[in-house]
Design an enzyme around this catalytic site. Structure first.
Site, PDB file in Angstrom:
ATOM      1  N   ASP A  37     -24.718  11.575  41.457  1.00  0.00           N
ATOM      2  CA  ASP A  37     -23.491  11.928  42.168  1.00  0.00           C
ATOM      3  C   ASP A  37     -22.313  11.111  41.617  1.00  0.00           C
ATOM      4  N   CYS A  69     -36.927  30.109  52.253  1.00  0.00           N
ATOM      5  CA  CYS A  69     -36.456  30.229  53.643  1.00  0.00           C
ATOM      6  C   CYS A  69     -37.183  31.349  54.404  1.00  0.00           C
ATOM      7  N   CYS A 123     -36.161  32.664  57.817  1.00  0.00           N
ATOM      8  CA  CYS A 123     -35.699  31.622  58.755  1.00  0.00           C
ATOM      9  C   CYS A 123     -34.182  31.471  58.649  1.00  0.00           C
ATOM     10  N   CYS A 153     -31.152  26.550  60.354  1.00  0.00           N
ATOM     11  CA  CYS A 153     -30.039  25.642  60.029  1.00  0.00           C
ATOM     12  C   CYS A 153     -28.698  26.308  60.312  1.00  0.00           C
ATOM     13  N   CYS A 183     -26.129  24.594  63.122  1.00  0.00           N
ATOM     14  CA  CYS A 183     -24.938  23.855  62.675  1.00  0.00           C
ATOM     15  C   CYS A 183     -23.910  23.803  63.814  1.00  0.00           C
ATOM     16  N   CYS A 192     -17.517  21.240  57.998  1.00  0.00           N
ATOM     17  CA  CYS A 192     -18.784  20.491  58.001  1.00  0.00           C
ATOM     18  C   CYS A 192     -18.545  19.044  58.468  1.00  0.00           C
ATOM     19  N   CYS A 206     -23.939  13.996  58.519  1.00  0.00           N
ATOM     20  CA  CYS A 206     -24.569  14.843  59.544  1.00  0.00           C
ATOM     21  C   CYS A 206     -25.894  15.324  58.965  1.00  0.00           C
ATOM     22  N   CYS A 255     -28.643  20.118  59.824  1.00  0.00           N
ATOM     23  CA  CYS A 255     -29.263  21.224  59.086  1.00  0.00           C
ATOM     24  C   CYS A 255     -30.484  20.767  58.289  1.00  0.00           C
ATOM     25  N   CYS A 261     -34.906  21.889  59.869  1.00  0.00           N
ATOM     26  CA  CYS A 261     -35.595  22.679  58.848  1.00  0.00           C
ATOM     27  C   CYS A 261     -37.110  22.489  58.940  1.00  0.00           C
TER      28      CYS A 261
HETATM   29  C1  B12 Z   1     -19.001  18.108  47.511  1.00  0.00           C
HETATM   30  C2  B12 Z   1     -20.345  17.651  48.015  1.00  0.00           C
HETATM   31  C3  B12 Z   1     -20.580  17.700  49.399  1.00  0.00           C
HETATM   32  C4  B12 Z   1     -19.620  18.428  50.336  1.00  0.00           C
HETATM   33  C5  B12 Z   1     -19.854  19.954  50.207  1.00  0.00           C
HETATM   34  C6  B12 Z   1     -21.355  20.336  50.299  1.00  0.00           C
HETATM   35  C7  B12 Z   1     -21.720  21.701  49.725  1.00  0.00           C
HETATM   36  N1  B12 Z   1     -22.698  22.332  50.366  1.00  0.00           N
HETATM   37  O1  B12 Z   1     -21.165  22.136  48.749  1.00  0.00           O
HETATM   38  C8  B12 Z   1     -20.006  17.787  51.706  1.00  0.00           C
HETATM   39  C9  B12 Z   1     -19.156  16.548  51.941  1.00  0.00           C
HETATM   40  C10 B12 Z   1     -19.905  18.699  52.906  1.00  0.00           C
HETATM   41  C11 B12 Z   1     -21.440  17.327  51.407  1.00  0.00           C
HETATM   42  C12 B12 Z   1     -22.388  17.153  52.398  1.00  0.00           C
HETATM   43  C13 B12 Z   1     -23.686  16.734  52.145  1.00  0.00           C
HETATM   44  N2  B12 Z   1     -24.166  16.307  50.990  1.00  0.00           N
HETATM   45 CO1  B12 Z   1     -23.191  16.425  49.317  1.00  0.00          CO
HETATM   46  N3  B12 Z   1     -22.441  16.639  47.532  1.00  0.00           N
HETATM   47  C14 B12 Z   1     -21.337  17.171  47.135  1.00  0.00           C
HETATM   48  C15 B12 Z   1     -21.263  17.161  45.582  1.00  0.00           C
HETATM   49  C16 B12 Z   1     -20.389  15.970  45.137  1.00  0.00           C
HETATM   50  C17 B12 Z   1     -20.752  18.459  44.942  1.00  0.00           C
HETATM   51  C18 B12 Z   1     -21.380  19.731  45.544  1.00  0.00           C
HETATM   52  C19 B12 Z   1     -20.668  20.994  45.111  1.00  0.00           C
HETATM   53  O2  B12 Z   1     -20.256  21.138  43.971  1.00  0.00           O
HETATM   54  N4  B12 Z   1     -20.517  21.943  46.063  1.00  0.00           N
HETATM   55  C20 B12 Z   1     -19.984  23.250  45.808  1.00  0.00           C
HETATM   56  C21 B12 Z   1     -21.165  24.270  45.784  1.00  0.00           C
HETATM   57  C22 B12 Z   1     -20.699  25.684  45.539  1.00  0.00           C
HETATM   58  O3  B12 Z   1     -21.975  23.863  44.709  1.00  0.00           O
HETATM   59  P1  B12 Z   1     -23.518  23.428  44.896  1.00  0.00           P
HETATM   60  O4  B12 Z   1     -23.759  22.795  46.189  1.00  0.00           O
HETATM   61  O5  B12 Z   1     -23.946  22.718  43.662  1.00  0.00           O
HETATM   62  O6  B12 Z   1     -24.150  24.906  44.954  1.00  0.00           O
HETATM   63  C23 B12 Z   1     -25.532  25.124  44.909  1.00  0.00           C
HETATM   64  C24 B12 Z   1     -26.137  25.501  46.266  1.00  0.00           C
HETATM   65  O7  B12 Z   1     -25.354  25.094  47.364  1.00  0.00           O
HETATM   66  C25 B12 Z   1     -26.342  26.973  46.192  1.00  0.00           C
HETATM   67  N5  B12 Z   1     -25.281  27.885  46.709  1.00  0.00           N
HETATM   68  C26 B12 Z   1     -24.119  27.545  47.234  1.00  0.00           C
HETATM   69  N6  B12 Z   1     -23.483  28.646  47.626  1.00  0.00           N
HETATM   70  C27 B12 Z   1     -24.243  29.714  47.350  1.00  0.00           C
HETATM   71  C28 B12 Z   1     -24.014  31.068  47.542  1.00  0.00           C
HETATM   72  C29 B12 Z   1     -24.934  32.002  47.097  1.00  0.00           C
HETATM   73  C30 B12 Z   1     -24.659  33.442  47.318  1.00  0.00           C
HETATM   74  C31 B12 Z   1     -26.105  31.534  46.448  1.00  0.00           C
HETATM   75  C32 B12 Z   1     -27.094  32.494  45.977  1.00  0.00           C
HETATM   76  C33 B12 Z   1     -26.316  30.142  46.269  1.00  0.00           C
HETATM   77  C34 B12 Z   1     -25.392  29.256  46.736  1.00  0.00           C
HETATM   78  O8  B12 Z   1     -26.511  27.199  44.826  1.00  0.00           O
HETATM   79  C35 B12 Z   1     -25.714  26.350  44.056  1.00  0.00           C
HETATM   80  C36 B12 Z   1     -26.381  26.020  42.765  1.00  0.00           C
HETATM   81  O9  B12 Z   1     -25.807  24.883  42.193  1.00  0.00           O
HETATM   82  C37 B12 Z   1     -22.785  16.930  45.220  1.00  0.00           C
HETATM   83  C38 B12 Z   1     -23.054  16.128  43.944  1.00  0.00           C
HETATM   84  C39 B12 Z   1     -22.860  16.983  42.702  1.00  0.00           C
HETATM   85  N7  B12 Z   1     -22.115  16.468  41.755  1.00  0.00           N
HETATM   86  O10 B12 Z   1     -23.355  18.079  42.611  1.00  0.00           O
HETATM   87  C40 B12 Z   1     -23.347  16.216  46.492  1.00  0.00           C
HETATM   88  C41 B12 Z   1     -24.750  16.612  46.957  1.00  0.00           C
HETATM   89  C42 B12 Z   1     -24.839  18.112  46.910  1.00  0.00           C
HETATM   90  N8  B12 Z   1     -24.798  16.158  48.404  1.00  0.00           N
HETATM   91  C43 B12 Z   1     -25.904  15.712  48.756  1.00  0.00           C
HETATM   92  C44 B12 Z   1     -26.220  15.318  50.088  1.00  0.00           C
HETATM   93  C45 B12 Z   1     -27.475  14.468  50.292  1.00  0.00           C
HETATM   94  C46 B12 Z   1     -25.392  15.729  51.150  1.00  0.00           C
HETATM   95  C47 B12 Z   1     -25.710  15.642  52.670  1.00  0.00           C
HETATM   96  C48 B12 Z   1     -27.172  15.916  53.033  1.00  0.00           C
HETATM   97  C49 B12 Z   1     -25.248  14.262  53.198  1.00  0.00           C
HETATM   98  C50 B12 Z   1     -25.259  14.119  54.722  1.00  0.00           C
HETATM   99  N9  B12 Z   1     -26.400  14.106  55.393  1.00  0.00           N
HETATM  100  O11 B12 Z   1     -24.217  13.967  55.319  1.00  0.00           O
HETATM  101  C51 B12 Z   1     -24.750  16.733  53.214  1.00  0.00           C
HETATM  102  C52 B12 Z   1     -25.438  18.106  53.213  1.00  0.00           C
HETATM  103  C53 B12 Z   1     -24.562  19.211  53.695  1.00  0.00           C
HETATM  104  C54 B12 Z   1     -25.055  20.570  53.174  1.00  0.00           C
HETATM  105  N10 B12 Z   1     -25.701  21.346  54.026  1.00  0.00           N
HETATM  106  O12 B12 Z   1     -24.813  20.886  51.990  1.00  0.00           O
HETATM  107  C55 B12 Z   1     -26.947  15.786  47.649  1.00  0.00           C
HETATM  108  C56 B12 Z   1     -27.825  17.027  47.902  1.00  0.00           C
HETATM  109  C57 B12 Z   1     -29.308  16.827  47.785  1.00  0.00           C
HETATM  110  C58 B12 Z   1     -30.035  18.140  48.046  1.00  0.00           C
HETATM  111  N11 B12 Z   1     -31.241  18.010  48.588  1.00  0.00           N
HETATM  112  O13 B12 Z   1     -29.542  19.217  47.766  1.00  0.00           O
HETATM  113  C59 B12 Z   1     -26.015  15.901  46.354  1.00  0.00           C
HETATM  114  C60 B12 Z   1     -26.640  16.685  45.200  1.00  0.00           C
HETATM  115  C61 B12 Z   1     -25.715  14.446  45.898  1.00  0.00           C
HETATM  116  C62 B12 Z   1     -26.915  13.789  45.216  1.00  0.00           C
HETATM  117  N12 B12 Z   1     -26.797  13.375  43.965  1.00  0.00           N
HETATM  118  O14 B12 Z   1     -27.987  13.641  45.795  1.00  0.00           O
HETATM  119  N13 B12 Z   1     -21.638  17.193  50.069  1.00  0.00           N
HETATM  120  S1  SF4 Z   2     -24.220  18.806  57.651  1.00  0.00           S
HETATM  121 FE1  SF4 Z   2     -23.994  19.284  59.867  1.00  0.00          FE
HETATM  122  S2  SF4 Z   2     -21.968  20.242  60.065  1.00  0.00           S
HETATM  123 FE2  SF4 Z   2     -22.508  20.234  57.860  1.00  0.00          FE
HETATM  124  S3  SF4 Z   2     -23.482  22.225  57.498  1.00  0.00           S
HETATM  125 FE3  SF4 Z   2     -25.155  20.807  58.012  1.00  0.00          FE
HETATM  126  S4  SF4 Z   2     -25.386  20.991  60.257  1.00  0.00           S
HETATM  127 FE4  SF4 Z   2     -23.411  21.894  59.731  1.00  0.00          FE
HETATM  128  S1  SF4 Z   3     -33.868  25.691  58.287  1.00  0.00           S
HETATM  129 FE1  SF4 Z   3     -34.767  25.307  56.249  1.00  0.00          FE
HETATM  130  S2  SF4 Z   3     -36.190  27.006  55.890  1.00  0.00           S
HETATM  131 FE2  SF4 Z   3     -34.842  27.597  57.597  1.00  0.00          FE
HETATM  132  S3  SF4 Z   3     -33.152  28.732  56.639  1.00  0.00           S
HETATM  133 FE3  SF4 Z   3     -32.484  26.604  56.776  1.00  0.00          FE
HETATM  134  S4  SF4 Z   3     -33.058  25.692  54.803  1.00  0.00           S
HETATM  135 FE4  SF4 Z   3     -34.205  27.612  54.989  1.00  0.00          FE
END
Ligand code: B12
Ligand code: SF4
Ligand code: SF4
Length: 337
Positions: free
Chosen positions: A112, A167, A170, A173, A177, A193, A220, A223, A227
């Site tokens: 990250d 999933c 299911c 999540c 949320c 979020c 948070c 989600c 799961c």
């Molecule tokens: C910005 C960011 C956030 C943002 C936005 C999260 C998000 N969902 O995009 C915020 C601050 C909300 C956040 C929260 C969290 N984050 Co964060 N975050 C990042 C960061 C820096 C960039 C993510 C990004 O580019 N997001 C934009 C989306 C579009 O890109 P993406 O997530 O890579 O997209 C993938 C999937 O989400 C999915 N997807 C998304 N949209 C769609 C839509 C369709 C149609 C399909 C098919 C697929 C799909 O496929 C994509 C393939 O890459 C990464 C580190 C990194 N450099 O990648 C860490 C990262 C994703 N975060 C991480 C973590 C641990 C968290 C939290 C769990 C922390 C917490 N408990 O508070 C939460 C989880 C929230 C959640 N449900 O996602 C981990 C995830 C580990 C994992 N198991 O996936 C990462 C990888 C950091 C790391 N090195 O470990 N995060």
């Molecule tokens: S981290 Fe919390 S607020 Fe963000 S998507 Fe997951 S359940 Fe929703």
């Molecule tokens: S709770 Fe877990 S298994 Fe269910 S939809 Fe969400 S990510 Fe998928």
């Protein structure tokens, strides 16, 4: 092992996501969009990526029984900062391989810490599948994992992605949320979020979202908690589980390891001491004023005289952000009087 290449479908998804404004005020995502879409834009020599997932246990679900107002910390931020802990592990592993082979490997470590799509790389080499909460889910482990990568300039044989959907009908999540941030197909509106609001957002948090934060002071986990794929690790809560991150945790600060911060004690700490206490942990990312802002929100969501006294103190803070959030919480919490 993945190719150092982002599948154009994920690059397009990221671009659409940013264009739709789903990144909220995380300007760094828009500013580094082109770099994130292609690894070569970040490091042109990169050819292969070793992708790893480091598991961590869930934080304890119930606060300590000692008196005080307690704020919940997400599991990934308990104990030592994972960016540093996993980076060190990866650097050590590369060092050992270099010693064994007697070669020097041109490499870069990322946890990250670089503008790359970490989930996309992990998906492309079958490290896991994507959940509707957006998180990468590792077979048999779940999604309580953080990701790390070692990029190499040499060619290594890449692994294929995993077939199937984990999933399977299911949507727990999405339903659970608290703010409806999950859009149902893996995407999220980050602006809603609570992880974003409590960690990344710099300004005042509007009352409706502040109420939804409940007792969350950093991140948070809802989600992840709901799961079913994470059930196997649920019994580890608050224990000395044998996860990679747990084994790297120092004994201090104890309460953060358990997943709870004593806000009544933190509120009394001067800024320098607050910084020192949080420095070894993932909470270091929050400035003291943002931590105090979150503290105001949790106190505002707590019906106790003690919480109200903390808020009255913070309403006089020199930080405009803290005093405004405290006044907003006081306005909403006649309940504690
Ligand atoms: C910005 C960011 C956030 C943002 C936005 C999260 C998000 N969902 O995009 C915020 C601050 C909300 C956040 C929260 C969290 N984050 Co964060 N975050 C990042 C960061 C820096 C960039 C993510 C990004 O580019 N997001 C934009 C989306 C579009 O890109 P993406 O997530 O890579 O997209 C993938 C999937 O989400 C999915 N997807 C998304 N949209 C769609 C839509 C369709 C149609 C399909 C098919 C697929 C799909 O496929 C994509 C393939 O890459 C990464 C580190 C990194 N450099 O990648 C860490 C990262 C994703 N975060 C991480 C973590 C641990 C968290 C939290 C769990 C922390 C917490 N408990 O508070 C939460 C989880 C929230 C959640 N449900 O996602 C981990 C995830 C580990 C994992 N198991 O996936 C990462 C990888 C950091 C790391 N090195 O470990 N995060
Ligand atoms: S981290 Fe919390 S607020 Fe963000 S998507 Fe997951 S359940 Fe929703
Ligand atoms: S709770 Fe877990 S298994 Fe269910 S939809 Fe969400 S990510 Fe998928």
């Amino acid at each position: 092992v993945a190719r150092a290449w982002i599948d154009p479908k994920w690059a397009a998804l990221l671009e659409d996501w940013v264009l739709a404004g789903h990144h909220g005020s995380m300007r760094f995502l828009a500013e580094t969009l082109e770099t994130r879409k292609a690894v070569s834009a970040w490091w042109p020599e990169a050819r292969s990526v070793l992708c790893v997932a480091a598991s961590y246990p869930p934080a304890a679900q119930a606060p300590p029984t000692e008196e005080g107002v307690w704020g919940r910390v997400s599991g990934h931020a308990c104990g030592r900062d994972y960016h540093r802990a996993v980076s060190e592990l990866l650097e050590d592993a590369v060092h050992e391989v270099q010693q064994l082979l007697g070669v020097s490997l041109d490499h870069r470590v990322c946890v990250d810490t670089a503008p790359v799509m970490e989930r996309a790389l992990a998906l492309s080499c079958g490290l896991g599948r994507r959940g509707k909460n957006g998180c990468l889910m590792v077979e048999g482990v779940g999604s309580r994992v953080v990701l790390g990568e070692v990029f190499f300039s040499s060619h290594l044989e890449a692994d294929p992605p995993l077939p199937g959907d984990s999933c399977e009908g299911c949507d727990r999540c999405v339903q659970a949320c608290p703010t409806g941030a999950l859009l149902g197909d893996g995407r999220m509106d980050a602006g809603r979020c609570l992880a974003y609001l409590s960690i990344e957002h710099k300004g005042l948090i509007p009352q409706k979202l502040a109420s939804a934060m409940g007792d969350r002071v950093f991140g948070c986990d809802t989600c992840l908690d709901v799961c079913p794929r994470n059930e196997a690790r649920r019994s580890d809560a608050g224990s000395e589980a044998s996860s990679i991150l747990q084994s790297l945790r120092p004994s201090d600060p104890k309460k953060i390891e358990e997943g709870w911060l004593c806000l009544t004690s933190l509120a009394r700490l001067p800024t320098g001491e607050l910084r020192r206490k949080l420095a070894p942990t993932g909470l270091e990312r929050l400035t003291p004023s943002r931590l105090r802002r979150n503290l105001c929100i949790v106190c505002g969501n707590t019906s106790s005289r003690r919480a109200r006294r903390v808020l009255e103190g913070l309403a006089k803070s020199r930080s405009n952000l803290v005093s405004r959030q405290a006044r907003q919480a006081l306005g909403d919490s006649s309940k504690g009087a």
